[in-house]
Design a protein around this motif. Structure first.
Motif, PDB file in Angstrom:
ATOM      1  N   TYR A 102      36.617  38.850  44.833  1.00 31.39           N
ATOM      2  CA  TYR A 102      36.677  40.205  44.273  1.00 31.39           C
ATOM      3  C   TYR A 102      35.637  41.091  44.933  1.00 31.39           C
ATOM      4  O   TYR A 102      34.507  40.658  45.176  1.00 31.39           O
ATOM      5  CB  TYR A 102      36.377  40.208  42.770  1.00 31.39           C
TER       6      TYR A 102
ATOM      7  N   PHE B 192      34.583  45.031  43.881  1.00 31.78           N
ATOM      8  CA  PHE B 192      34.910  46.126  42.971  1.00 31.78           C
ATOM      9  C   PHE B 192      33.805  47.169  42.979  1.00 31.78           C
ATOM     10  O   PHE B 192      32.624  46.829  42.942  1.00 31.78           O
ATOM     11  CB  PHE B 192      35.086  45.612  41.539  1.00 31.78           C
TER      12      PHE B 192
ATOM     13  N   GLU C  68      35.435  53.502  40.013  1.00 31.09           N
ATOM     14  CA  GLU C  68      36.230  54.538  40.670  1.00 31.09           C
ATOM     15  C   GLU C  68      35.424  55.793  41.016  1.00 31.09           C
ATOM     16  O   GLU C  68      35.558  56.351  42.098  1.00 31.09           O
ATOM     17  CB  GLU C  68      37.435  54.904  39.793  1.00 31.09           C
TER      18      GLU C  68
ATOM     19  N   THR D 132      44.292  41.267  49.338  1.00 32.07           N
ATOM     20  CA  THR D 132      44.260  42.537  48.622  1.00 32.07           C
ATOM     21  C   THR D 132      45.679  43.074  48.472  1.00 32.07           C
ATOM     22  O   THR D 132      46.546  42.782  49.289  1.00 32.07           O
ATOM     23  CB  THR D 132      43.361  43.553  49.368  1.00 32.07           C
ATOM     24  N   TYR D 133      45.896  43.816  47.425  1.00 28.91           N
ATOM     25  CA  TYR D 133      47.195  44.464  47.209  1.00 28.91           C
ATOM     26  C   TYR D 133      47.247  45.782  47.968  1.00 28.91           C
ATOM     27  O   TYR D 133      46.220  46.362  48.313  1.00 28.91           O
ATOM     28  CB  TYR D 133      47.412  44.738  45.722  1.00 28.91           C
TER      29      TYR D 133
ATOM     30  N   GLN E  34      45.113  48.492  46.570  1.00 33.29           N
ATOM     31  CA  GLN E  34      43.677  48.247  46.504  1.00 33.29           C
ATOM     32  C   GLN E  34      42.998  48.722  47.788  1.00 33.29           C
ATOM     33  O   GLN E  34      42.672  49.900  47.886  1.00 33.29           O
ATOM     34  CB  GLN E  34      43.388  46.768  46.241  1.00 33.29           C
TER      35      GLN E  34
END
Length: 136
Positions: free
Chosen positions: A64, A66, A69, A100-101, A104
């Protein structure tokens, strides 16, 4: 012999995981797995960003990354990634791996030198999931 379907987590799923890990360890070369986790906090200790990974043999495996935002676009993710890669090199890693998507961070990883190894289309239904690797 009985076959049984379960639709919930149970000790048996953990047991299967333990069995496959033991089997894998008996068949592959020795390699230690070591956590590599980085966190960014504010002055009050509130979590703002982080990178969760492990080093395993020659590899940095990023699970991960992160960044809240409202803090994106300020270089925080890049600094976390660079610190993780530096620490992985200090642990004698030669490669890094991440997935990763499409919504993302594929462009983020490409900008940092990661190359697509493969992609899953229609995952889970209409999305894409990308797998990247980088030589450290």
């Amino acid at each position: 012999m009985y076959f049984r379907l379960e639709d919930k987590e149970s000790y048996k799923s953990q047991e299967i995981g333990n069995l496959i890990r033991a089997y894998n360890r008996s068949k592959r070369e020795e390699a230690e797995s070591e956590p590599l986790n980085l966190y960014v906090e504010d002055e009050k200790g509130n979590l703002l960003a982080g990178l969760i990974a492990e080093t395993f043999g020659n590899w940095l495996e990023i699970e991960y990354l992160f960044v809240k935002e409202e803090l994106r676009g300020q270089g925080i993710g890049s600094k976390l990634l660079q610190q993780a890669e530096t620490e992985a090199k200090n642990r004698n890693c030669r490669f890094a791996f991440v997935n990763t998507y499409q919504f993302q961070a594929p462009d983020f990883y490409k900008r940092h030198g990661y190359k697509e190894v493969f992609a899953l289309q229609d995952y889970p239904y209409i999305g894409q999931r990308y797998y990247y690797q980088k030589n450290l």
